[in-house]
Design a protein around this motif. Sequence first.
Motif, short mmCIF file in Angstrom:
data_model
loop_
_atom_site.label_atom_id
_atom_site.label_comp_id
_atom_site.label_asym_id
_atom_site.label_seq_id
_atom_site.Cartn_x
_atom_site.Cartn_y
_atom_site.Cartn_z
N PRO A 261 0.38 -1.31 0.11
CA PRO A 261 0.17 -0.36 -0.01
C PRO A 261 0.74 1.14 0.19
O PRO A 261 1.88 0.98 0.63
CB PRO A 261 -0.61 -0.23 1.38
N LEU A 262 0.42 2.13 -0.76
CA LEU A 262 1.12 3.68 -0.86
C LEU A 262 0.50 4.27 -0.09
O LEU A 262 -0.23 4.63 1.23
CB LEU A 262 0.71 3.98 -1.88
N ASP A 263 1.28 5.24 0.82
CA ASP A 263 2.14 5.54 1.74
C ASP A 263 1.73 7.51 2.23
O ASP A 263 1.88 8.00 0.78
CB ASP A 263 2.19 5.37 3.31
N CYS A 264 1.91 8.63 2.46
CA CYS A 264 1.74 10.01 2.49
C CYS A 264 3.57 10.05 1.36
O CYS A 264 3.11 11.19 0.72
CB CYS A 264 2.03 10.71 3.45
N PHE A 265 4.54 9.33 1.71
CA PHE A 265 5.85 9.29 1.31
C PHE A 265 5.88 8.87 -0.70
O PHE A 265 6.72 9.44 -1.32
CB PHE A 265 6.41 8.15 1.87
N ASP A 266 4.55 8.58 -0.76
CA ASP A 266 4.52 7.89 -2.38
C ASP A 266 3.58 8.99 -2.86
O ASP A 266 2.71 8.46 -4.11
CB ASP A 266 4.38 6.29 -2.36
N ALA A 267 3.13 10.22 -2.23
CA ALA A 267 2.12 11.05 -3.38
C ALA A 267 2.69 11.35 -3.99
O ALA A 267 1.31 11.50 -5.18
CB ALA A 267 1.88 11.77 -2.19
N LYS A 268 3.56 11.55 -4.39
CA LYS A 268 3.99 12.19 -6.08
C LYS A 268 3.67 10.82 -6.71
O LYS A 268 3.44 10.94 -8.28
CB LYS A 268 5.46 12.59 -5.94
N ASP A 269 4.29 10.02 -6.74
CA ASP A 269 3.75 8.72 -7.67
C ASP A 269 2.88 8.47 -7.72
O ASP A 269 2.27 8.26 -8.88
CB ASP A 269 4.60 7.97 -6.68
N ALA A 270 1.82 8.40 -6.86
CA ALA A 270 0.51 8.30 -6.72
C ALA A 270 -0.59 9.37 -7.59
O ALA A 270 -1.48 9.07 -7.88
CB ALA A 270 -0.28 8.09 -4.93
N ARG A 271 0.26 10.40 -7.19
CA ARG A 271 -0.55 11.15 -8.56
C ARG A 271 -0.73 11.13 -9.69
O ARG A 271 -1.56 11.39 -10.30
CB ARG A 271 -0.24 13.31 -7.77
N LYS A 272 0.83 11.02 -9.59
CA LYS A 272 1.54 11.11 -11.19
C LYS A 272 0.16 9.21 -11.43
O LYS A 272 -0.40 9.49 -12.82
CB LYS A 272 1.76 10.42 -11.51
#
Length: 174
Positions: free
Chosen positions: A13-24
């Motif tokens: 699962p993605l967390d807030c540190f992965d937010a940039k990747d998740a946004r894209k």
Amino acid sequence: MELDKRIIEGKKPLDCFDAKDARKQFIGKKGFFGAHESQFMDLDSCPKCVLDELKEVDNYAESPFMTSCNHCYRFFLPEEWVKEPEKKYRPYTLAEWVDQHEIGEVIHYRDKDYKQEFCVMYSGYIIDDGEDIQDVRTIGRIVFMFTAYFLEELFKDYEICINGEWQPFGVIEE
């Protein structure tokens, strides 16, 4: 503890540190949401909806993942990272078949190899001679029009259409 077996190996699962990747990659896509990573050990406990936006956060404790339902979660698991468990079937017993189908019912079935479709009426069942009436419903044959089949034979060579979906002549093993 281990993540749910349905999650594709190597994905977390993605967390807030992965937010940039998740946004894209994942805005507007469906996925599972959780307040903590351990929640994904049982996917059925996680809400599932669309990833709507990501908040910019300074603090790890803040929830960056906004759902289309206006809820915030710290973790997001994209739906494409989850595989559906493979359904396993076993042949019907005659008792199960008789309990689930009525005489006169129209049955749609097809040959597994050639995909030739048949539409016939379920006409009843045949009990092999000399069998005890209690055991009979497990070893008899079902009749479609004028042709009798053992359920194991149907399971091996044919598929039945139930609720618009082709599946083996059988029941899902739990």
